[in-house]
Design a protein around this motif. Structure first.
Motif, PDB file in Angstrom:
ATOM      1  N   GLY A 457       5.852   3.114  -0.867  1.00 23.28           N
ATOM      2  CA  GLY A 457       6.403   2.862  -2.191  1.00 23.28           C
ATOM      3  C   GLY A 457       7.014   1.477  -2.308  1.00 23.28           C
ATOM      4  N   GLU A 458       7.723   1.037  -1.290  1.00 24.09           N
ATOM      5  CA  GLU A 458       8.374  -0.266  -1.350  1.00 24.09           C
ATOM      6  C   GLU A 458       7.353  -1.407  -1.269  1.00 24.09           C
ATOM      7  OE1 GLU A 458      11.435  -0.182   1.636  1.00 24.09           O
ATOM      8  OE2 GLU A 458      12.880   0.738   0.245  1.00 24.09           O
ATOM      9  N   ILE A 459       6.261  -1.210  -0.542  1.00 26.93           N
ATOM     10  CA  ILE A 459       5.189  -2.213  -0.550  1.00 26.93           C
ATOM     11  C   ILE A 459       4.581  -2.303  -1.941  1.00 26.93           C
ATOM     12  CG2 ILE A 459       2.914  -2.821   0.373  1.00 26.93           C
ATOM     13  CD1 ILE A 459       3.749  -1.481   3.002  1.00 26.93           C
ATOM     14  N   MET A 460       4.358  -1.142  -2.579  1.00 25.20           N
ATOM     15  CA  MET A 460       3.839  -1.136  -3.945  1.00 25.20           C
ATOM     16  C   MET A 460       4.786  -1.881  -4.881  1.00 25.20           C
ATOM     17  SD  MET A 460       2.242   2.709  -4.452  1.00 25.20           S
ATOM     18  CE  MET A 460       1.321   2.236  -5.928  1.00 25.20           C
ATOM     19  N   LYS A 461       6.077  -1.677  -4.688  1.00 26.00           N
ATOM     20  CA  LYS A 461       7.071  -2.347  -5.537  1.00 26.00           C
ATOM     21  C   LYS A 461       6.950  -3.865  -5.427  1.00 26.00           C
ATOM     22  CE  LYS A 461      12.031  -2.440  -6.520  1.00 26.00           C
ATOM     23  NZ  LYS A 461      13.350  -1.873  -6.159  1.00 26.00           N
ATOM     24  N   GLN A 466       4.905  -8.799  -8.339  1.00 27.94           N
ATOM     25  CA  GLN A 466       4.060  -9.993  -8.349  1.00 27.94           C
ATOM     26  C   GLN A 466       2.907  -9.872  -9.340  1.00 27.94           C
ATOM     27  OE1 GLN A 466       2.849 -10.561  -4.261  1.00 27.94           O
ATOM     28  NE2 GLN A 466       4.979 -10.572  -3.525  1.00 27.94           N
ATOM     29  N   GLY A 467       2.932  -8.811 -10.173  1.00 27.48           N
ATOM     30  CA  GLY A 467       1.958  -8.692 -11.254  1.00 27.48           C
ATOM     31  C   GLY A 467       0.828  -7.712 -11.032  1.00 27.48           C
ATOM     32  N   SER A 468       0.856  -6.935  -9.938  1.00 24.41           N
ATOM     33  CA  SER A 468      -0.214  -5.961  -9.694  1.00 24.41           C
ATOM     34  C   SER A 468      -0.028  -4.710 -10.555  1.00 24.41           C
ATOM     35  CB  SER A 468      -0.256  -5.560  -8.213  1.00 24.41           C
ATOM     36  OG  SER A 468      -0.668  -6.639  -7.406  1.00 24.41           O
ATOM     37  N   ILE A 508      -2.714  -2.585  -7.263  1.00 22.34           N
ATOM     38  CA  ILE A 508      -2.240  -1.960  -6.027  1.00 22.34           C
ATOM     39  C   ILE A 508      -2.537  -0.479  -6.146  1.00 22.34           C
ATOM     40  CG2 ILE A 508       0.154  -1.730  -6.872  1.00 22.34           C
ATOM     41  CD1 ILE A 508      -0.862  -2.592  -3.264  1.00 22.34           C
ATOM     42  N   LEU A 509      -3.340   0.065  -5.258  1.00 22.89           N
ATOM     43  CA  LEU A 509      -3.892   1.418  -5.382  1.00 22.89           C
ATOM     44  C   LEU A 509      -3.578   2.224  -4.131  1.00 22.89           C
ATOM     45  CD1 LEU A 509      -5.856   3.634  -6.508  1.00 22.89           C
ATOM     46  CD2 LEU A 509      -7.722   2.297  -5.505  1.00 22.89           C
TER      47      LEU A 509
END
Length: 544
Positions: A457-461, A466-468, A508-509
């Motif tokens: 979750g934090e990587i997704m954040k 950054q716009g993903s 980001i998927l």
């Protein structure tokens, strides 16, 4: 029992409520912000609470930006109250909510024991049985609404019992129905089914079903209907009729007769409940077989069922048996549903161990302490093997301390097996209070990489900032949203994912590894940037 232990027991017996709550506080006070939120309910309920507070969804709960019909609002209001009146902040709100819910449940169980006629000795023993149960200790350190829900059910039982055995029956009946309404708005209609089933079965057993034909019962039903109708009307105004249809059809009807998930075989609770009641399940081996096989004893129960002498005992047995049978008959079977049954079973276990009034104990304390000591020692011996066989590349922390504490507790029970029931209960309470400290502060946090979606979750954040565009395929809804800090577009359609990948510059998927491997038309411009094994399956994080 030596003089010092006797003094401790005497103080605790005089103050049973305070004593058991202090022990629970000692088990919980150092664990308010000790680990990440875990899959699946903790992170989802945290996101529901977050959306309630930030987006103002106070009547209809929302998860990941859409209406969430699975759970009503009372527990989340309870968390908001904690957030407002205590210094707790962030995830400590959720863990404090768990501890306070456990305290309310414990106090409710002690109150039920007193209401059912137990003396101070048995009332204290009831609380000690509960806080030495391994499953209860675990749930007291997991953020969800079941303990609060079960507490309302227990208080409803208290009111109903008082209604059938006091001169103020109308007041107690009205209170019972009001509590049923609150329980239902905490988790669901089992808040009505549990206590009403107990009341009907009890009155049938006592041949007093006519007591249900009263104006107070009709008024109580009106209060219950008014509470639920107020919320239903509000939900319709806020979110329309589709939300209500989802609740009544999918969340209630289908779960009862043909569950869409958590469907288990009929015998599920026959296996799961004894495991959840450990170590007190071992009490069955300390009950003399001649009592269980004595037909005169069972005939005596039937013959004297109209007697008021054993009303409390009968209520506890009926509360447990009727609830167990009802849960067994439901299509959906989840272990956490058994919590309301812990209260009567703790009372019955305490009565069997301590005796009550003229009734002698039916549980042989010496045999019981030997059996429980074997459980402690077995867990102590098995734990190091669990660490050795642990299949992941991170180490479990603190297990040596848990092994030492359980081993010493088991040996202490064996050494004092002839010292009586009070000494054994004190040793068990001390052992469990010490055991939970390294377990909660070291072992459980070390399981975060396996049990919490926080890392993914934090990587997704970071990528979203950054716009993903955040996207997920066929996941347990909402499990990444809390730590990602945003709503995530969830879909089970690969064609939709491929369309979004074409339309968006950055994506980001997240999806399970098995679905990634089956993705036939996977674009070449997506790459795996992280993989995490969460709970029981691997998830991959993809970036475009």
């Amino acid at each position: 029992m030596n003089n010092k232990s006797s003094l401790i027991w005497d103080f605790m017996e005089k103050n049973p409520w305070i004593s058991v709550l202090i022990l629970l506080a000692l088990q919980s006070m150092f664990t308010m912000d000790y680990r990440s939120l875990w899959f699946s309910d903790e992170v989802r309920y945290a996101e529901v609470y977050h959306q309630m507070k930030d987006a103002g969804h106070w009547l209809v709960m929302y998860l990941n930006g859409v209406a969430y019909p699975d759970k009503p609002p009372v527990y989340f209001w309870f968390l908001s109250l904690i957030d407002t009146v205590t210094p707790a902040d962030g995830i400590s709100v959720f863990f404090l909510g768990s501890a306070l819910s456990a305290g309310i449940f414990l106090a409710s169980t002690v109150a039920l024991a007193k209401t059912l006629g137990c003396g101070r000795k048995t009332t204290l023993a009831t609380g000690l049985v509960l806080i030495t149960n391994i499953f209860f200790i675990g749930i007291a350190h997991y953020s969800r609404m079941d303990l609060l829900f079960a507490s309302f059910i227990i208080w409803t039982n208290i009111c109903l019992f008082k209604a059938f055995h006091s001169n103020n029956a109308p007041r107690w009946i009205l209170s019972a129905f009001a509590l049923m309404g609150i329980a239902t708005l905490t988790k669901g209609p089992l808040g009505i089914v549990f206590p009403l089933l107990t009341a009907v079965c009890y009155l049938f057993w006592k041949q007093k079903l006519s007591m249900l034909r009263s104006k107070a019962v009709l008024k109580g039903a009106g209060i219950l209907a008014a509470i639920l109708l107020a919320w239903v009307v509000g939900a319709i105004i806020v979110d329309g009729t589709e939300f209500i249809h989802n609740i009544f059809y999918k969340q209630i009807y289908q779960r009862a007769v043909s569950s869409f998930h958590h469907e288990e075989p009929f015998q599920y609770y026959l296996v799961a409940f004894p495991l959840a009641w450990l170590p007190w399940t071992m009490a069955i081996f300390a009950v003399p077989l001649k009592i269980m096989c004595n037909m005169e004893y069972w005939r005596g129960l039937t013959t004297h069922r109209k007697s008021t002498e054993n009303d409390g005992r009968d209520w506890a047995w009926i509360m447990f048996i009727s609830g167990f049978v009802m849960l067994t008959c439901l299509s959906i079977k989840v272990l956490i549903y058994i919590l309301p049954l812990f209260a009567p079973l703790a009372i019955l276990t305490a009565r069997g161990l301590m005796g009550e009034g003229d009734a002698p104990p039916v549980i042989n304390s010496k045999k019981l302490w030997i059996a429980i000591a074997c459980i402690y020692l077995l867990l102590a011996v098995a734990t190091p093997f669990a660490e050795i066989l642990f299949p992941f590349d991170f180490a479990l922390q603190g297990l040596s301390f848990t092994v030492l504490i359980l081993g010493l507790g088991g040996l202490a029970l064996l050494a004092t097996r002839n010292s009586g029931k009070k000494m054994g209960l004190l040793i068990m309470a001390t052992t469990m209070t010490l055991w939970i400290q390294p377990l909660a502060l070291q072992t459980l946090p070390s399981l975060d990489p396996l049990m919490s979606p926080r890392m993914t979750g934090e990587i997704m954040k970071e990528y979203v900032e950054q716009g993903s565009y955040p996207l997920a395929h066929k996941i347990y809804s909402g499990i990444f949203s809390y730590y990602a800090g945003t709503n995530i577009h969830e879909t089970s359609d690969f064609a939709e994912i491929e369309r979004i990948l074409e339309e968006q510059d950055k994506v980001i998927l997240v999806m399970q590894r098995k679905y990634f491997d089956r993705w036939e038309n996977r674009p070449d411009n997506v790459e795996i940037i992280n993989e995490q094994f969460i709970s029981d399956r691997p998830y991959v994080l993809l970036s475009k």
